[in-house]
Design a protein around this motif. Structure first.
Motif, PDB file in Angstrom:
ATOM      1  N   TYR A 164       0.829  -1.201   0.000  1.00 52.84           N
ATOM      2  CA  TYR A 164       0.000   0.000   0.000  1.00 52.84           C
ATOM      3  C   TYR A 164       0.874   1.266   0.000  1.00 52.84           C
ATOM      4  CZ  TYR A 164      -3.582   3.390   1.173  1.00 52.84           C
ATOM      5  OH  TYR A 164      -4.420   4.479   1.146  1.00 52.84           O
ATOM      6  N   ILE A 165       1.941   1.243   0.780  1.00 57.43           N
ATOM      7  CA  ILE A 165       2.857   2.392   0.814  1.00 57.43           C
ATOM      8  C   ILE A 165       3.487   2.608  -0.559  1.00 57.43           C
ATOM      9  CG2 ILE A 165       5.079   3.181   1.772  1.00 57.43           C
ATOM     10  CD1 ILE A 165       4.142   1.912   4.461  1.00 57.43           C
ATOM     11  N   ALA A 166       3.891   1.511  -1.228  1.00 54.61           N
ATOM     12  CA  ALA A 166       4.460   1.619  -2.584  1.00 54.61           C
ATOM     13  C   ALA A 166       3.435   2.191  -3.549  1.00 54.61           C
ATOM     14  CB  ALA A 166       4.934   0.243  -3.056  1.00 54.61           C
ATOM     15  N   GLN A 167       2.179   1.757  -3.409  1.00 52.70           N
ATOM     16  CA  GLN A 167       1.083   2.250  -4.254  1.00 52.70           C
ATOM     17  C   GLN A 167       0.928   3.768  -4.084  1.00 52.70           C
ATOM     18  OE1 GLN A 167      -1.388   0.953  -6.281  1.00 52.70           O
ATOM     19  NE2 GLN A 167      -2.873   2.614  -6.181  1.00 52.70           N
ATOM     20  N   LEU A 168       0.951   4.223  -2.831  1.00 53.06           N
ATOM     21  CA  LEU A 168       0.801   5.655  -2.556  1.00 53.06           C
ATOM     22  C   LEU A 168       1.956   6.461  -3.143  1.00 53.06           C
ATOM     23  CD1 LEU A 168      -0.306   5.403   1.188  1.00 53.06           C
ATOM     24  CD2 LEU A 168      -1.719   6.295  -0.663  1.00 53.06           C
ATOM     25  N   LEU A 169       3.169   6.023  -2.854  1.00 57.00           N
ATOM     26  CA  LEU A 169       4.356   6.791  -3.241  1.00 57.00           C
ATOM     27  C   LEU A 169       4.599   6.803  -4.743  1.00 57.00           C
ATOM     28  CD1 LEU A 169       6.738   5.513  -0.428  1.00 57.00           C
ATOM     29  CD2 LEU A 169       6.035   7.897  -0.718  1.00 57.00           C
ATOM     30  N   LEU A 170       4.472   5.635  -5.365  1.00 61.35           N
ATOM     31  CA  LEU A 170       4.919   5.484  -6.756  1.00 61.35           C
ATOM     32  C   LEU A 170       3.810   5.627  -7.791  1.00 61.35           C
ATOM     33  CD1 LEU A 170       7.408   2.525  -6.182  1.00 61.35           C
ATOM     34  CD2 LEU A 170       7.915   4.977  -6.294  1.00 61.35           C
TER      35      LEU A 170
END
Length: 380
Positions: A164-170
């Motif tokens: 989820y963090i990767a989805q938000l950032l990238l």
């Protein structure tokens, strides 16, 4: 993206229905009366019910509430480092963690003031057990960290959060705030836990984890409060740990700590954002080919930034001198400041409990001790 439904904040399409559901809640009324003391209930409620996005809620309501908290419970906020960040760019802010709500709220106020992307922020599920608080956290773009799970479920939960963090950032160009360790630092010793970095690495689609860390733009954040409004509340847990006992929280302890952090006196506050960790990753890669060692080295780089940028207040120097029975830093504070701090110590700690007294002083003194270590290391 249904796979993230258990942990994600509201989508904008869900915001208005959520606000309608809590508009008459006593805690919403208390929050609005605090943030807007001179505005009639019909006026703020009408504005609330016209709100259809998290950004609108944050700018029109949360921002004002944080400003009011700063006005009533502090002697002002100072900042540094924001000029190094770019607009319309997402960053992963890894921060030392002192206060449950304010650390992230203050950062977002600063990001908004500097025209930068605000964050989605991690929050422990222990803090959103009450329905109203869960709704409020989802309106503030918090995502949930699930705690206290058995090992297998914890692994699955960590993987979900990293994705989820990767989805938000990238993919969503949304900045993210996460603490350098699980829970707040109780003893003033700020240290990045490698487990946090290992969790983040699970979201990597790169062959080498350091390439992924470069891509997500890690920015260390250091926040320091002259007075910690929850200092005395942290003592029972520190005492239990000193006795090597398992600490069991009281019912509603988290909620009481949350409120105390918001309304308690902090005096001055400083927030520093460090430089993006970039060339350091190349150096780590050149020196280590073992992933665990690379992650430990990155944790050290983050610690170096946070600890060296930590703003030391008179309270830190006073505590150091009291703890070590010295006047080494007497020129860093006035007698009035020392008397005020000693009065706080007297009121909050049983004078006959030497262990508790030392624990309280160490909480304030440790940032001084940590900076001393860095000074000595750089001179060696």
């Amino acid at each position: 993206m249904q796979k993230f439904d258990a942990i994600r904040p509201f989508y904008d399409a869900e915001v208005n229905a959520a606000l309608q559901a809590v508009a008459n809640h006593p805690m919403m009324k208390a929050l609005m009366n605090f943030a807007y003391p001179n505005v009639d209930e019909e006026v703020w409620k009408a504005q609330l019910l016209r709100t259809h996005s998290i950004r609108d809620f944050q700018i029109n309501f949360a921002y004002q509430a944080v400003q009011k908290v700063l006005e009533k419970s502090s002697d002002g906020l100072s900042t540094s480092g924001f000029e190094t960040l770019e607009p319309n760019t997402s960053y992963l802010f890894i921060s030392n963690h002192r206060d449950i709500i304010l650390d992230t709220s203050i950062l977002n106020v600063c990001l908004f003031d500097h025209g930068l992307v605000m964050t989605a922020s991690a929050i422990g599920d222990n803090l959103v057990k009450k329905d109203f608080l869960k709704t409020l956290s989802k309106l503030n773009r918090n995502f949930v960290v699930q705690r206290g799970l058995p090992p297998r479920e914890l692994l699955e939960s960590s993987k979900l959060m990293s994705e989820y963090i990767a989805q938000l950032l990238l993919r969503e160009n949304r900045s993210v705030w996460i603490a350098q360790r699980e829970g707040r630092t109780k003893d003033g010793n700020d240290a990045t836990h490698s487990g946090v970095l290992k969790m983040l690495a699970m979201g990597s689609d790169e062959k080498n984890v350091l390439d992924y860390f470069k891509k997500i733009k890690i920015v260390p954040v250091s926040i320091s409060y002259e007075y910690d409004p929850t200092d005395a509340l942290k003592m029972p847990q520190l005492m239990a740990e000193a006795r090597e006992e398992i600490y069991i929280k009281e019912k509603n302890e988290d909620f009481i700590t949350l409120l105390s952090g918001i309304i308690g006196q902090k005096k001055r506050i400083h927030l520093h954002v460090g430089k993006i960790i970039d060339t350091e990753l190349d150096q780590i890669q050149a020196e280590n080919d073992n992933t665990n060692k690379q992650i430990q080295a990155l944790a050290q780089v983050i610690d170096d930034s946070i600890l060296q940028s930590y703003k030391l207040w008179p309270t830190n120097y006073i505590a150091y001198d009291l703890l070590h029975h010295t006047d080494t830093y007497a020129n860093e504070y006035t007698e009035a400041e020392k008397s005020l701090f000693e009065r706080r110590l007297e009121m909050r700690i049983d004078g006959n409990n030497e262990v508790m007294r030392e624990g309280f002083l160490a909480m304030y003194a440790n940032p001084v001790i940590n900076q001393l270590k860095y000074r000595h290391a750089s001179q060696a």
